[in-house]
Design a protein around this motif. Sequence first.
Motif, PDB file in Angstrom:
ATOM      1  N   UNK A  80      36.296  42.221  23.765  1.00  0.00           N
ATOM      2  CA  UNK A  80      35.527  41.716  23.233  1.00  0.00           C
ATOM      3  C   UNK A  80      35.725  40.147  23.435  1.00  0.00           C
ATOM      4  N   UNK A  81      34.585  39.698  23.132  1.00  0.00           N
ATOM      5  CA  UNK A  81      34.975  38.269  23.692  1.00  0.00           C
ATOM      6  C   UNK A  81      33.907  36.452  22.662  1.00  0.00           C
ATOM      7  N   UNK A  82      34.729  36.843  21.572  1.00  0.00           N
ATOM      8  CA  UNK A  82      33.897  35.926  20.458  1.00  0.00           C
ATOM      9  C   UNK A  82      33.872  34.129  20.793  1.00  0.00           C
ATOM     10  N   UNK A  83      32.695  34.168  21.166  1.00  0.00           N
ATOM     11  CA  UNK A  83      32.062  33.013  21.296  1.00  0.00           C
ATOM     12  C   UNK A  83      31.163  31.749  20.881  1.00  0.00           C
ATOM     13  N   UNK A  84      32.079  30.897  20.022  1.00  0.00           N
ATOM     14  CA  UNK A  84      31.242  29.866  18.689  1.00  0.00           C
ATOM     15  C   UNK A  84      31.212  28.886  19.260  1.00  0.00           C
ATOM     16  N   UNK A  85      30.083  28.304  18.723  1.00  0.00           N
ATOM     17  CA  UNK A  85      30.535  26.734  19.119  1.00  0.00           C
ATOM     18  C   UNK A  85      29.742  26.757  20.281  1.00  0.00           C
ATOM     19  N   UNK A  86      28.793  26.927  20.684  1.00  0.00           N
ATOM     20  CA  UNK A  86      28.908  27.470  22.286  1.00  0.00           C
ATOM     21  C   UNK A  86      27.789  26.080  22.747  1.00  0.00           C
ATOM     22  N   UNK A  87      28.304  25.464  23.753  1.00  0.00           N
ATOM     23  CA  UNK A  87      27.654  24.011  24.937  1.00  0.00           C
ATOM     24  C   UNK A  87      27.299  24.577  25.526  1.00  0.00           C
ATOM     25  N   UNK A  88      26.396  23.161  26.484  1.00  0.00           N
ATOM     26  CA  UNK A  88      25.198  23.837  27.593  1.00  0.00           C
ATOM     27  C   UNK A  88      26.314  24.409  28.374  1.00  0.00           C
ATOM     28  N   UNK A  89      27.936  23.423  28.863  1.00  0.00           N
ATOM     29  CA  UNK A  89      28.672  24.080  29.931  1.00  0.00           C
ATOM     30  C   UNK A  89      29.422  25.111  29.568  1.00  0.00           C
ATOM     31  N   UNK A  90      29.038  25.686  28.373  1.00  0.00           N
ATOM     32  CA  UNK A  90      29.494  27.326  28.506  1.00  0.00           C
ATOM     33  C   UNK A  90      28.030  28.237  29.743  1.00  0.00           C
ATOM     34  N   UNK A  91      27.403  27.880  29.899  1.00  0.00           N
ATOM     35  CA  UNK A  91      26.445  28.291  30.563  1.00  0.00           C
ATOM     36  C   UNK A  91      27.565  28.724  31.942  1.00  0.00           C
ATOM     37  N   UNK A  92      26.683  29.942  31.783  1.00  0.00           N
ATOM     38  CA  UNK A  92      27.338  30.206  33.304  1.00  0.00           C
ATOM     39  C   UNK A  92      27.424  32.385  32.984  1.00  0.00           C
ATOM     40  N   UNK A  93      27.417  33.342  34.058  1.00  0.00           N
ATOM     41  CA  UNK A  93      28.511  34.652  34.311  1.00  0.00           C
ATOM     42  C   UNK A  93      29.493  35.262  33.754  1.00  0.00           C
ATOM     43  N   UNK A  94      29.641  35.596  32.842  1.00  0.00           N
ATOM     44  CA  UNK A  94      30.972  35.679  32.701  1.00  0.00           C
ATOM     45  C   UNK A  94      30.560  37.380  33.190  1.00  0.00           C
ATOM     46  N   UNK A  95      32.561  37.804  33.606  1.00  0.00           N
ATOM     47  CA  UNK A  95      32.374  38.706  33.947  1.00  0.00           C
ATOM     48  C   UNK A  95      33.684  38.859  33.025  1.00  0.00           C
ATOM     49  N   UNK A  96      34.234  40.798  33.424  1.00  0.00           N
ATOM     50  CA  UNK A  96      35.270  41.438  32.621  1.00  0.00           C
ATOM     51  C   UNK A  96      36.163  41.537  33.795  1.00  0.00           C
ATOM     52  N   UNK A  97      37.428  41.491  33.323  1.00  0.00           N
ATOM     53  CA  UNK A  97      38.213  41.749  34.882  1.00  0.00           C
ATOM     54  C   UNK A  97      39.715  42.619  34.076  1.00  0.00           C
ATOM     55  N   UNK A  98      40.313  43.559  34.631  1.00  0.00           N
ATOM     56  CA  UNK A  98      41.590  43.591  34.259  1.00  0.00           C
ATOM     57  C   UNK A  98      42.787  43.549  35.895  1.00  0.00           C
ATOM     58  N   UNK A  99      44.117  43.820  35.248  1.00  0.00           N
ATOM     59  CA  UNK A  99      44.532  43.767  36.031  1.00  0.00           C
ATOM     60  C   UNK A  99      46.415  44.011  36.114  1.00  0.00           C
ATOM     61  N   UNK A 100      47.572  44.234  36.502  1.00  0.00           N
ATOM     62  CA  UNK A 100      48.834  44.794  36.952  1.00  0.00           C
ATOM     63  C   UNK A 100      49.131  43.023  35.885  1.00  0.00           C
ATOM     64  N   UNK A 101      49.004  42.406  36.600  1.00  0.00           N
ATOM     65  CA  UNK A 101      50.053  41.332  35.908  1.00  0.00           C
ATOM     66  C   UNK A 101      49.613  40.171  35.277  1.00  0.00           C
ATOM     67  N   UNK A 102      48.534  39.789  35.495  1.00  0.00           N
ATOM     68  CA  UNK A 102      47.235  39.118  35.155  1.00  0.00           C
ATOM     69  C   UNK A 102      48.080  37.162  35.446  1.00  0.00           C
ATOM     70  N   UNK A 103      47.406  36.626  34.836  1.00  0.00           N
ATOM     71  CA  UNK A 103      48.094  35.167  35.603  1.00  0.00           C
ATOM     72  C   UNK A 103      49.596  34.529  34.942  1.00  0.00           C
ATOM     73  N   UNK A 104      49.626  33.717  36.016  1.00  0.00           N
ATOM     74  CA  UNK A 104      51.441  33.356  36.329  1.00  0.00           C
ATOM     75  C   UNK A 104      52.095  32.540  34.523  1.00  0.00           C
ATOM     76  N   UNK A 105      53.339  32.641  34.348  1.00  0.00           N
ATOM     77  CA  UNK A 105      53.442  31.710  32.612  1.00  0.00           C
ATOM     78  C   UNK A 105      53.063  30.302  33.490  1.00  0.00           C
ATOM     79  N   UNK A 106      53.036  29.890  34.024  1.00  0.00           N
ATOM     80  CA  UNK A 106      52.483  28.835  34.401  1.00  0.00           C
ATOM     81  C   UNK A 106      51.353  27.801  34.191  1.00  0.00           C
ATOM     82  N   UNK A 107      50.255  28.929  35.225  1.00  0.00           N
ATOM     83  CA  UNK A 107      49.284  28.725  34.811  1.00  0.00           C
ATOM     84  C   UNK A 107      48.710  29.269  33.196  1.00  0.00           C
ATOM     85  N   UNK A 108      49.721  30.405  32.771  1.00  0.00           N
ATOM     86  CA  UNK A 108      48.745  29.744  30.801  1.00  0.00           C
ATOM     87  C   UNK A 108      48.934  28.868  30.432  1.00  0.00           C
ATOM     88  N   UNK A 109      50.421  28.230  31.447  1.00  0.00           N
ATOM     89  CA  UNK A 109      50.700  27.292  29.926  1.00  0.00           C
ATOM     90  C   UNK A 109      49.612  25.500  30.400  1.00  0.00           C
TER      91      UNK A 109
END
Length: 131
Positions: A80-109
């Motif tokens: 799920x993705x619960x989205x509150x207080x939505x703004x016009x800049x949130x307008x987009x196509x939203x995609x779900x994705x899966x990966x064995x590793x995900x983002x690098x630690x520095x990208x998450x930081x």
Amino acid sequence: HVQLVESGGESVQAGGSLTLSCTTSPNTISRYVMGWFRQTPWKDREGVAALFPFNKQAYYTNSVKGRFSISGDSARNTLYLQMNDLKPDDTAMYYCAADTEGPAPEALAWGSWSGNTWSYWGQGTQVTVSS
């Protein structure tokens, strides 16, 4: 093979809320890093939220922190993705994705990551926020 199917996108007014769902193949949420991404015709695809399977740690891009929440229900094979207080800049196509590793630690930081290395993708669901 991992299959992902998003749903829940629609048109809403600014300030409103919306919950996106991603139905997954069995055991996907417990085994893979799960993520939500979004893309518009004028902006590169960006990571919105990521959920790690073992410690259930969630990460968000800076622009949605405090407004969006990612969660997974392994019993229902649904992300799920619960989205509150939505703004016009949130307008987009939203995609779900899966990966064995995900983002690098520095990208998450940094609060910013792309999906270039992610392995599995859904077809997307459109969210439109009007002012």
